[in-house]
Design a protein around this motif. Structure first.
Motif, PDB file in Angstrom:
ATOM      1  N   SER A  79       0.801  -1.219   0.000  1.00 14.20           N
ATOM      2  CA  SER A  79       0.000   0.000   0.000  1.00 14.20           C
ATOM      3  C   SER A  79       0.837   1.274   0.000  1.00 14.20           C
ATOM      4  O   SER A  79       0.291   2.369  -0.152  1.00 14.20           O
ATOM      5  CB  SER A  79      -0.925   0.009   1.222  1.00 14.20           C
ATOM      6  OG  SER A  79      -0.170  -0.006   2.421  1.00 14.20           O
ATOM      7  N   THR A  80       2.177   1.146   0.167  1.00  7.95           N
ATOM      8  CA  THR A  80       3.019   2.344   0.157  1.00  7.95           C
ATOM      9  C   THR A  80       3.031   3.009  -1.212  1.00  7.95           C
ATOM     10  O   THR A  80       3.262   4.216  -1.316  1.00  7.95           O
ATOM     11  CB  THR A  80       4.480   2.024   0.528  1.00  7.95           C
ATOM     12  OG1 THR A  80       5.079   1.258  -0.528  1.00  7.95           O
ATOM     13  CG2 THR A  80       4.557   1.253   1.835  1.00  7.95           C
ATOM     14  N   GLY A  81       2.825   2.215  -2.258  1.00  7.17           N
ATOM     15  CA  GLY A  81       2.924   2.741  -3.613  1.00  7.17           C
ATOM     16  C   GLY A  81       4.353   2.888  -4.095  1.00  7.17           C
ATOM     17  O   GLY A  81       4.589   3.261  -5.249  1.00  7.17           O
ATOM     18  N   ASN A 133      -1.852  -6.781   1.013  1.00  4.75           N
ATOM     19  CA  ASN A 133      -1.332  -5.575   0.339  1.00  4.75           C
ATOM     20  C   ASN A 133      -0.257  -4.915   1.194  1.00  4.75           C
ATOM     21  O   ASN A 133      -0.219  -3.691   1.366  1.00  4.75           O
ATOM     22  CB  ASN A 133      -2.445  -4.580   0.028  1.00  4.75           C
ATOM     23  CG  ASN A 133      -2.014  -3.540  -1.012  1.00  4.75           C
ATOM     24  OD1 ASN A 133      -1.117  -3.786  -1.823  1.00  4.75           O
ATOM     25  ND2 ASN A 133      -2.655  -2.371  -0.980  1.00  4.75           N
ATOM     26  N   MET A 134       0.612  -5.732   1.733  1.00  3.14           N
ATOM     27  CA  MET A 134       1.696  -5.294   2.605  1.00  3.14           C
ATOM     28  C   MET A 134       3.026  -5.592   1.925  1.00  3.14           C
ATOM     29  O   MET A 134       3.230  -6.692   1.389  1.00  3.14           O
ATOM     30  CB  MET A 134       1.590  -6.041   3.940  1.00  3.14           C
ATOM     31  CG  MET A 134       2.579  -5.650   4.998  1.00  3.14           C
ATOM     32  SD  MET A 134       2.217  -6.603   6.513  1.00  3.14           S
ATOM     33  CE  MET A 134       3.475  -5.965   7.603  1.00  3.14           C
ATOM     34  N   GLY A 135       3.922  -4.623   1.898  1.00  2.00           N
ATOM     35  CA  GLY A 135       5.207  -4.826   1.253  1.00  2.00           C
ATOM     36  C   GLY A 135       6.082  -5.791   2.033  1.00  2.00           C
ATOM     37  O   GLY A 135       6.105  -5.765   3.263  1.00  2.00           O
ATOM     38  N   GLY A 166      -2.668  -5.697  10.634  1.00  2.00           N
ATOM     39  CA  GLY A 166      -3.070  -4.664   9.681  1.00  2.00           C
ATOM     40  C   GLY A 166      -2.525  -3.287  10.006  1.00  2.00           C
ATOM     41  O   GLY A 166      -2.955  -2.290   9.418  1.00  2.00           O
ATOM     42  N   LEU A 167      -1.548  -3.210  10.912  1.00  2.00           N
ATOM     43  CA  LEU A 167      -1.041  -1.921  11.379  1.00  2.00           C
ATOM     44  C   LEU A 167       0.193  -1.437  10.617  1.00  2.00           C
ATOM     45  O   LEU A 167       0.572  -0.273  10.736  1.00  2.00           O
ATOM     46  CB  LEU A 167      -0.685  -2.018  12.868  1.00  2.00           C
ATOM     47  CG  LEU A 167      -1.850  -2.238  13.831  1.00  2.00           C
ATOM     48  CD1 LEU A 167      -1.319  -2.555  15.237  1.00  2.00           C
ATOM     49  CD2 LEU A 167      -2.758  -1.014  13.865  1.00  2.00           C
ATOM     50  N   TYR A 168       0.813  -2.309   9.847  1.00  2.00           N
ATOM     51  CA  TYR A 168       2.088  -1.979   9.223  1.00  2.00           C
ATOM     52  C   TYR A 168       1.997  -2.041   7.704  1.00  2.00           C
ATOM     53  O   TYR A 168       1.277  -2.862   7.138  1.00  2.00           O
ATOM     54  CB  TYR A 168       3.177  -2.919   9.742  1.00  2.00           C
ATOM     55  CG  TYR A 168       3.434  -2.723  11.218  1.00  2.00           C
ATOM     56  CD1 TYR A 168       4.375  -1.808  11.663  1.00  2.00           C
ATOM     57  CD2 TYR A 168       2.690  -3.426  12.172  1.00  2.00           C
ATOM     58  CE1 TYR A 168       4.581  -1.598  13.024  1.00  2.00           C
ATOM     59  CE2 TYR A 168       2.891  -3.223  13.529  1.00  2.00           C
ATOM     60  CZ  TYR A 168       3.840  -2.304  13.947  1.00  2.00           C
ATOM     61  OH  TYR A 168       4.029  -2.091  15.297  1.00  2.00           O
ATOM     62  N   GLU A 169       2.784  -1.174   7.071  1.00  2.00           N
ATOM     63  CA  GLU A 169       2.774  -1.114   5.614  1.00  2.00           C
ATOM     64  C   GLU A 169       3.839  -2.003   4.987  1.00  2.00           C
ATOM     65  O   GLU A 169       3.706  -2.406   3.828  1.00  2.00           O
ATOM     66  CB  GLU A 169       2.962   0.341   5.175  1.00  2.00           C
ATOM     67  CG  GLU A 169       1.808   1.236   5.605  1.00  2.00           C
ATOM     68  CD  GLU A 169       2.112   2.715   5.451  1.00  2.00           C
ATOM     69  OE1 GLU A 169       1.807   3.266   4.377  1.00  2.00           O
ATOM     70  OE2 GLU A 169       2.667   3.305   6.404  1.00  2.00           O
ATOM     71  N   THR A 170       4.889  -2.283   5.751  1.00  2.00           N
ATOM     72  CA  THR A 170       5.924  -3.194   5.258  1.00  2.00           C
ATOM     73  C   THR A 170       6.400  -4.107   6.374  1.00  2.00           C
ATOM     74  O   THR A 170       6.400  -3.738   7.552  1.00  2.00           O
ATOM     75  CB  THR A 170       7.160  -2.443   4.701  1.00  2.00           C
ATOM     76  OG1 THR A 170       7.777  -1.689   5.755  1.00  2.00           O
ATOM     77  CG2 THR A 170       6.774  -1.521   3.548  1.00  2.00           C
ATOM     78  N   LEU A 171       6.827  -5.297   5.987  1.00  2.00           N
ATOM     79  CA  LEU A 171       7.470  -6.260   6.887  1.00  2.00           C
ATOM     80  C   LEU A 171       8.824  -6.601   6.294  1.00  2.00           C
ATOM     81  O   LEU A 171       8.929  -6.929   5.110  1.00  2.00           O
ATOM     82  CB  LEU A 171       6.637  -7.540   6.998  1.00  2.00           C
ATOM     83  CG  LEU A 171       7.327  -8.734   7.687  1.00  2.00           C
ATOM     84  CD1 LEU A 171       7.532  -8.458   9.175  1.00  2.00           C
ATOM     85  CD2 LEU A 171       6.509 -10.023   7.488  1.00  2.00           C
ATOM     86  N   GLN A 172       9.871  -6.522   7.105  1.00  2.00           N
ATOM     87  CA  GLN A 172      11.187  -6.980   6.676  1.00  2.00           C
ATOM     88  C   GLN A 172      11.509  -8.252   7.454  1.00  2.00           C
ATOM     89  O   GLN A 172      11.474  -8.272   8.690  1.00  2.00           O
ATOM     90  CB  GLN A 172      12.256  -5.910   6.923  1.00  2.00           C
ATOM     91  CG  GLN A 172      13.605  -6.315   6.352  1.00  2.00           C
ATOM     92  CD  GLN A 172      14.643  -5.205   6.381  1.00  2.00           C
ATOM     93  OE1 GLN A 172      15.843  -5.472   6.493  1.00  2.00           O
ATOM     94  NE2 GLN A 172      14.193  -3.962   6.277  1.00  2.00           N
ATOM     95  N   TYR A 173      11.815  -9.306   6.706  1.00  2.00           N
ATOM     96  CA  TYR A 173      12.007 -10.623   7.309  1.00  2.00           C
ATOM     97  C   TYR A 173      13.003 -11.410   6.452  1.00  2.00           C
ATOM     98  O   TYR A 173      13.073 -11.219   5.232  1.00  2.00           O
ATOM     99  CB  TYR A 173      10.655 -11.358   7.371  1.00  2.00           C
ATOM    100  CG  TYR A 173      10.700 -12.665   8.133  1.00  2.00           C
ATOM    101  CD1 TYR A 173      10.568 -12.686   9.520  1.00  2.00           C
ATOM    102  CD2 TYR A 173      10.890 -13.875   7.468  1.00  2.00           C
ATOM    103  CE1 TYR A 173      10.621 -13.882  10.227  1.00  2.00           C
ATOM    104  CE2 TYR A 173      10.951 -15.077   8.163  1.00  2.00           C
ATOM    105  CZ  TYR A 173      10.818 -15.069   9.544  1.00  2.00           C
ATOM    106  OH  TYR A 173      10.885 -16.248  10.244  1.00  2.00           O
TER     107      TYR A 173
END
Length: 341
Positions: free
Chosen positions: A8-10, A182-184, A154-161
């Motif tokens: 959703s960040t675009g 829709n999360m990066g 649903g609180l975050y726009e991206t996850l790094q893992y």
């Protein structure tokens, strides 16, 4: 080179990004040259962190005079309270020579911060976003249970893992869940801390999934490999598939990812290095691994007292003491010539 949009960040960038942790190990001139060459070669996403010593400082110098709207910066904080969070953010903005960070991430989170959880951390993220100092809220973790909770929140726009061709089925499911939400997904440790050495295989695998890999780059030769893929994206050939399958059989079930969660060790063992020493020797042969220094560090494994603390800290559930001992036995066989590499 394929493009990837971070949910959703675009934010839409080539699926080939720069991880700036290793530039803390180089001098400023070398680091600045690497970052500028990466930008000139097509990379547009650069990931760093407040805890990467002078990495932010070096990126700030590297991007002087370059249109701020032509690249994206992500950085992180390991703050545990709002006051430290604010100090970290202001320091990062100052060092990066920018008035905003595109993605600001909770770093190595051991929990999913939420509004009203009593920490005030998520509220501070929202405040910084309202001020325009951060544009998008992200989070990083090595703990898969926490990652799953993060996605469902649903609180975050991206996850790094961590994600690589050694990923488990449960880790692959994370990627799918992020896409559905829709999360990066920012994929760190695509080389598993240096255990994987074939860049073409790693890149070919990544391009099959909706993820943005950030490659830790320290040397000019390493950067050349990743930049070459802008002109010639590697294909998943039968040869690469066979190599990946062989690596999965050898490594996927029981190997140290080098995240460092297990440390410090009560016996002074460098766990994250010693627990993956012999795979590193086989995959990236170097006389340095057999030096007197590393012989002494590996010998510390004999001093393990089986306190079990490292096992409780490992996000991957490894039997770390026995993994260390197997590495030590193998290491000594290599030193004595009983095992050839």
């Amino acid at each position: 080179m394929r493009m990837y949009t971070l949910g959703s960040t675009g934010i839409t960038v080539p699926q080939n990004a720069f991880g700036a942790l290793p530039v803390q190990r180089t001098d400023t001139e070398t680091a600045v040259a690497l970052v500028r060459r990466a930008y000139a070669g097509g990379m547009r996403f650069f990931d760093t962190a407040r805890s990467y010593s002078d990495s932010e400082y070096k990126l700030g110098i590297a991007f002087e005079g370059i249109d701020r709207n032509s690249y994206y910066l992500a950085t992180k904080t390991q703050a545990k309270d709002p006051e430290t969070f604010r100090q970290h953010l202001e320091t990062s903005l100052n060092l990066l020579h920018t008035d905003h960070v595109d993605i600001y991430q909770f770093h190595c989170a051991d929990q999913c911060y939420r509004p009203g959880d009593g920490t005030g951390m998520y509220e501070e993220m929202l405040k910084a976003k309202a001020e325009g100092k951060i544009l998008h809220i992200g989070i990083t973790t090595h703990r898969i249970g926490v990652a799953e909770e993060i996605i469902s929140s649903g609180l975050y726009e991206t996850l790094q893992y961590p994600f690589s061709y050694l990923a488990s089925e449960r880790e692959h499911a994370l990627v799918e869940k992020c896409a559905n939400a829709n999360m990066g997904f920012i994929a760190m440790k695509g080389l598993c801390g240096g255990i994987l050495t074939n860049s073409a295989a790693c890149m070919a695998y990544m391009t099959r999934y909706p993820v943005l890999p950030i490659w830790g780059i320290q040397r000019d030769a390493e950067l050349s490999e990743w930049l070459s893929f802008f002109d010639r994206e590697p294909e998943m050939t039968p040869e690469l598939s066979a190599m990946i399958e062989a690596d999965r059989k050898e490594l996927a079930t029981d190997f140290c990812r080098g995240c460092g969660y297990c440390e410090p060790c009560t016996a002074g063992i460098q766990i994250h290095n010693c627990a993956r020493m012999t795979p590193m020797i086989r995959r990236s042969p170097s006389a340095g691994f057999l030096s007197e220094y590393w012989q002494a560090e590996m010998a510390r494994i004999d001093e393990c007292v089986d306190c079990g603390i490292c096992k409780t800290r490992c996000p991957y559930g490894l039997d770390t003491p026995n993994l260390l001992r197997r590495n030590l036995e193998d290491y000594r066989n290599i030193l004595s010539g009983k095992t050839k590499i």
